[in-house]
Design a protein around this motif. Structure first.
Motif, PDB file in Angstrom:
ATOM      1  N   TYR A   4      83.192   7.855-102.363  1.00  0.00           N
ATOM      2  CA  TYR A   4      82.000   7.927-101.535  1.00  0.00           C
ATOM      3  C   TYR A   4      81.113   9.002-102.146  1.00  0.00           C
ATOM      4  O   TYR A   4      81.594  10.037-102.588  1.00  0.00           O
ATOM      5  N   ARG A   5      79.827   8.770-102.170  1.00  0.00           N
ATOM      6  CA  ARG A   5      78.885   9.720-102.741  1.00  0.00           C
ATOM      7  C   ARG A   5      77.940  10.191-101.648  1.00  0.00           C
ATOM      8  O   ARG A   5      77.603   9.433-100.749  1.00  0.00           O
ATOM      9  N   LEU A   6      77.524  11.436-101.751  1.00  0.00           N
ATOM     10  CA  LEU A   6      76.586  11.989-100.783  1.00  0.00           C
ATOM     11  C   LEU A   6      75.317  12.440-101.486  1.00  0.00           C
ATOM     12  O   LEU A   6      75.364  13.279-102.396  1.00  0.00           O
ATOM     13  N   SER A  47      80.930  13.904-104.308  1.00  0.00           N
ATOM     14  CA  SER A  47      81.660  12.709-103.893  1.00  0.00           C
ATOM     15  C   SER A  47      83.009  13.096-103.296  1.00  0.00           C
ATOM     16  O   SER A  47      83.453  14.236-103.405  1.00  0.00           O
ATOM     17  N   TRP A  48      83.652  12.097-102.681  1.00  0.00           N
ATOM     18  CA  TRP A  48      84.985  12.292-102.110  1.00  0.00           C
ATOM     19  C   TRP A  48      85.680  10.954-102.018  1.00  0.00           C
ATOM     20  O   TRP A  48      85.080   9.910-102.236  1.00  0.00           O
ATOM     21  N   GLN A  49      86.963  11.007-101.690  1.00  0.00           N
ATOM     22  CA  GLN A  49      87.772   9.813-101.476  1.00  0.00           C
ATOM     23  C   GLN A  49      88.429   9.915-100.110  1.00  0.00           C
ATOM     24  O   GLN A  49      88.322  10.942 -99.436  1.00  0.00           O
ATOM     25  N   GLU A  50      89.116   8.863 -99.709  1.00  0.00           N
ATOM     26  CA  GLU A  50      89.755   8.844 -98.385  1.00  0.00           C
ATOM     27  C   GLU A  50      90.657  10.059 -98.151  1.00  0.00           C
ATOM     28  O   GLU A  50      90.733  10.570 -97.040  1.00  0.00           O
ATOM     29  N   ALA A  51      91.328  10.516 -99.182  1.00  0.00           N
ATOM     30  CA  ALA A  51      92.245  11.656 -99.034  1.00  0.00           C
ATOM     31  C   ALA A  51      91.528  12.939 -98.600  1.00  0.00           C
ATOM     32  O   ALA A  51      92.147  13.840 -98.048  1.00  0.00           O
ATOM     33  N   HIS A  52      90.220  13.010 -98.830  1.00  0.00           N
ATOM     34  CA  HIS A  52      89.438  14.193 -98.468  1.00  0.00           C
ATOM     35  C   HIS A  52      89.002  14.212 -97.006  1.00  0.00           C
ATOM     36  O   HIS A  52      88.565  15.234 -96.501  1.00  0.00           O
ATOM     37  N   VAL A  53      89.128  13.082 -96.326  1.00  0.00           N
ATOM     38  CA  VAL A  53      88.594  12.922 -94.974  1.00  0.00           C
ATOM     39  C   VAL A  53      89.542  13.523 -93.945  1.00  0.00           C
ATOM     40  O   VAL A  53      90.762  13.457 -94.088  1.00  0.00           O
ATOM     41  N   SER A  54      88.970  14.101 -92.899  1.00  0.00           N
ATOM     42  CA  SER A  54      89.743  14.658 -91.795  1.00  0.00           C
ATOM     43  C   SER A  54      89.251  14.034 -90.497  1.00  0.00           C
ATOM     44  O   SER A  54      88.113  13.589 -90.396  1.00  0.00           O
ATOM     45  N   GLU A  55      90.121  14.020 -89.500  1.00  0.00           N
ATOM     46  CA  GLU A  55      89.732  13.523 -88.178  1.00  0.00           C
ATOM     47  C   GLU A  55      88.872  14.544 -87.435  1.00  0.00           C
ATOM     48  O   GLU A  55      88.270  14.219 -86.420  1.00  0.00           O
ATOM     49  N   HIS A  56      88.807  15.758 -87.917  1.00  0.00           N
ATOM     50  CA  HIS A  56      88.102  16.836 -87.225  1.00  0.00           C
ATOM     51  C   HIS A  56      86.851  17.224 -88.004  1.00  0.00           C
ATOM     52  O   HIS A  56      86.949  17.578 -89.181  1.00  0.00           O
ATOM     53  N   ARG A  61      88.358  17.946 -96.696  1.00  0.00           N
ATOM     54  CA  ARG A  61      88.927  18.701 -97.807  1.00  0.00           C
ATOM     55  C   ARG A  61      88.062  18.581 -99.058  1.00  0.00           C
ATOM     56  O   ARG A  61      88.555  18.559-100.170  1.00  0.00           O
ATOM     57  N   SER A  62      86.743  18.516 -98.852  1.00  0.00           N
ATOM     58  CA  SER A  62      85.749  18.481 -99.909  1.00  0.00           C
ATOM     59  C   SER A  62      84.438  18.984 -99.319  1.00  0.00           C
ATOM     60  O   SER A  62      84.111  18.642 -98.183  1.00  0.00           O
ATOM     61  N   PRO A  63      83.673  19.787-100.070  1.00  0.00           N
ATOM     62  CA  PRO A  63      82.385  20.254 -99.538  1.00  0.00           C
ATOM     63  C   PRO A  63      81.454  19.110 -99.138  1.00  0.00           C
ATOM     64  O   PRO A  63      80.807  19.170 -98.097  1.00  0.00           O
ATOM     65  N   ALA A  64      81.404  18.046 -99.932  1.00  0.00           N
ATOM     66  CA  ALA A  64      80.481  16.943 -99.637  1.00  0.00           C
ATOM     67  C   ALA A  64      80.851  16.235 -98.336  1.00  0.00           C
ATOM     68  O   ALA A  64      79.974  15.908 -97.534  1.00  0.00           O
ATOM     69  N   VAL A  65      82.134  16.001 -98.102  1.00  0.00           N
ATOM     70  CA  VAL A  65      82.529  15.313 -96.865  1.00  0.00           C
ATOM     71  C   VAL A  65      82.262  16.198 -95.651  1.00  0.00           C
ATOM     72  O   VAL A  65      81.880  15.703 -94.591  1.00  0.00           O
ATOM     73  N   MET A 122      62.667  23.259 -96.044  1.00  0.00           N
ATOM     74  CA  MET A 122      62.744  23.760 -94.674  1.00  0.00           C
ATOM     75  C   MET A 122      61.738  22.997 -93.803  1.00  0.00           C
ATOM     76  O   MET A 122      60.647  22.650 -94.264  1.00  0.00           O
ATOM     77  N   SER A 123      62.114  22.721 -92.583  1.00  0.00           N
ATOM     78  CA  SER A 123      61.344  21.969 -91.585  1.00  0.00           C
ATOM     79  C   SER A 123      61.283  20.475 -91.888  1.00  0.00           C
ATOM     80  O   SER A 123      60.580  19.736 -91.201  1.00  0.00           O
ATOM     81  N   TRP A 124      61.985  20.015 -92.920  1.00  0.00           N
ATOM     82  CA  TRP A 124      62.115  18.584 -93.172  1.00  0.00           C
ATOM     83  C   TRP A 124      63.367  18.119 -92.420  1.00  0.00           C
ATOM     84  O   TRP A 124      64.193  18.927 -91.994  1.00  0.00           O
ATOM     85  N   CYS A 125      63.518  16.836 -92.270  1.00  0.00           N
ATOM     86  CA  CYS A 125      64.681  16.269 -91.594  1.00  0.00           C
ATOM     87  C   CYS A 125      65.651  15.725 -92.634  1.00  0.00           C
ATOM     88  O   CYS A 125      65.225  15.189 -93.658  1.00  0.00           O
ATOM     89  N   LEU A 126      66.944  15.876 -92.382  1.00  0.00           N
ATOM     90  CA  LEU A 126      67.965  15.469 -93.343  1.00  0.00           C
ATOM     91  C   LEU A 126      68.779  14.288 -92.841  1.00  0.00           C
ATOM     92  O   LEU A 126      69.175  14.245 -91.679  1.00  0.00           O
ATOM     93  N   LEU A 127      69.022  13.362 -93.762  1.00  0.00           N
ATOM     94  CA  LEU A 127      69.937  12.256 -93.520  1.00  0.00           C
ATOM     95  C   LEU A 127      70.870  12.140 -94.713  1.00  0.00           C
ATOM     96  O   LEU A 127      70.442  12.342 -95.856  1.00  0.00           O
ATOM     97  N   PRO A 128      72.143  11.829 -94.473  1.00  0.00           N
ATOM     98  CA  PRO A 128      73.067  11.604 -95.580  1.00  0.00           C
ATOM     99  C   PRO A 128      72.952  10.160 -96.070  1.00  0.00           C
ATOM    100  O   PRO A 128      72.931   9.233 -95.280  1.00  0.00           O
ATOM    101  N   GLU A 129      72.869   9.992 -97.369  1.00  0.00           N
ATOM    102  CA  GLU A 129      72.759   8.665 -97.960  1.00  0.00           C
ATOM    103  C   GLU A 129      73.843   8.496 -99.016  1.00  0.00           C
ATOM    104  O   GLU A 129      74.208   9.461 -99.695  1.00  0.00           O
ATOM    105  N   GLU A 130      74.341   7.290 -99.152  1.00  0.00           N
ATOM    106  CA  GLU A 130      75.350   7.012-100.174  1.00  0.00           C
ATOM    107  C   GLU A 130      74.713   6.855-101.550  1.00  0.00           C
ATOM    108  O   GLU A 130      75.298   7.216-102.563  1.00  0.00           O
ATOM    109  N   THR A 131      73.512   6.342-101.576  1.00  0.00           N
ATOM    110  CA  THR A 131      72.768   6.204-102.845  1.00  0.00           C
ATOM    111  C   THR A 131      71.290   6.410-102.569  1.00  0.00           C
ATOM    112  O   THR A 131      70.797   6.098-101.474  1.00  0.00           O
ATOM    113  N   PRO A 132      70.566   6.945-103.537  1.00  0.00           N
ATOM    114  CA  PRO A 132      69.114   7.058-103.349  1.00  0.00           C
ATOM    115  C   PRO A 132      68.485   5.684-103.585  1.00  0.00           C
ATOM    116  O   PRO A 132      69.116   4.791-104.153  1.00  0.00           O
ATOM    117  N   PRO A 133      67.252   5.485-103.128  1.00  0.00           N
ATOM    118  CA  PRO A 133      66.624   4.181-103.351  1.00  0.00           C
ATOM    119  C   PRO A 133      66.353   3.974-104.831  1.00  0.00           C
ATOM    120  O   PRO A 133      66.219   4.935-105.592  1.00  0.00           O
TER     121      PRO A 133
END
Length: 135
Positions: A4-6, A47-56, A61-65, A122-133
């Motif tokens: 997964y990419r952020l 980026s990260w993989q499933e192993a990096h994901v937590s339920e909390h 277990r990755s800065p990006a996730v 600053m003062s812009w709004c952020l959204l996480p995207e998997e890929t840029p357009p």
């Protein structure tokens, strides 16, 4: 194993709540949402993989996730929105991005690059995207 990419998409204008609801619920984008994402400034975080994901949230277990999880939480709790980057959110994202002893290896940009992007939006709004357009 899937990677997964952020990318952070910085939007100069807030999204209407209806458009944010569509975004977070992974529905077909509205014209306003499509236009907002096309005009966003993008920054690749890592980026990260499933192993990096937590339920909390904030425990991945990755800065990006951790950044993805926090933006998702901020964008969907109380009301649907694209979280506005203010000093508090900047500090939260910077703290979540710091390496932790239990992090697994993953691709991540240097912290100062992320901090520079945040400072410039600053003062812009952020959204996480998997890929840029596509440009």
């Amino acid at each position: 194993m899937s990677d997964y990419r952020l990318w952070l998409a910085a939007l100069p204008e807030p999204l209407a709540e209806a458009d944010a609801r569509v975004y977070w619920n992974l529905k077909d984008p509205t014209p306003a949402l499509t236009e907002a994402l096309a005009g966003a400034a993008y920054f690749y975080v890592g980026s990260w993989q499933e192993a990096h994901v937590s339920e909390h949230p904030r425990s991945g277990r990755s800065p990006a996730v951790r950044l993805f999880d926090w933006l998702f939480l901020r964008g969907t709790i109380d009301r649907y929105q694209a979280p506005m980057l203010d000093p508090r959110l900047r500090d939260e994202l910077s703290a979540l991005y710091r390496p932790r002893p239990d992090d697994l290896p993953s691709e991540s940009v240097a912290a100062h690059e992320l901090e520079s992007f945040l400072a410039g939006h600053m003062s812009w709004c952020l959204l996480p995207e998997e890929t840029p357009p596509l440009q």
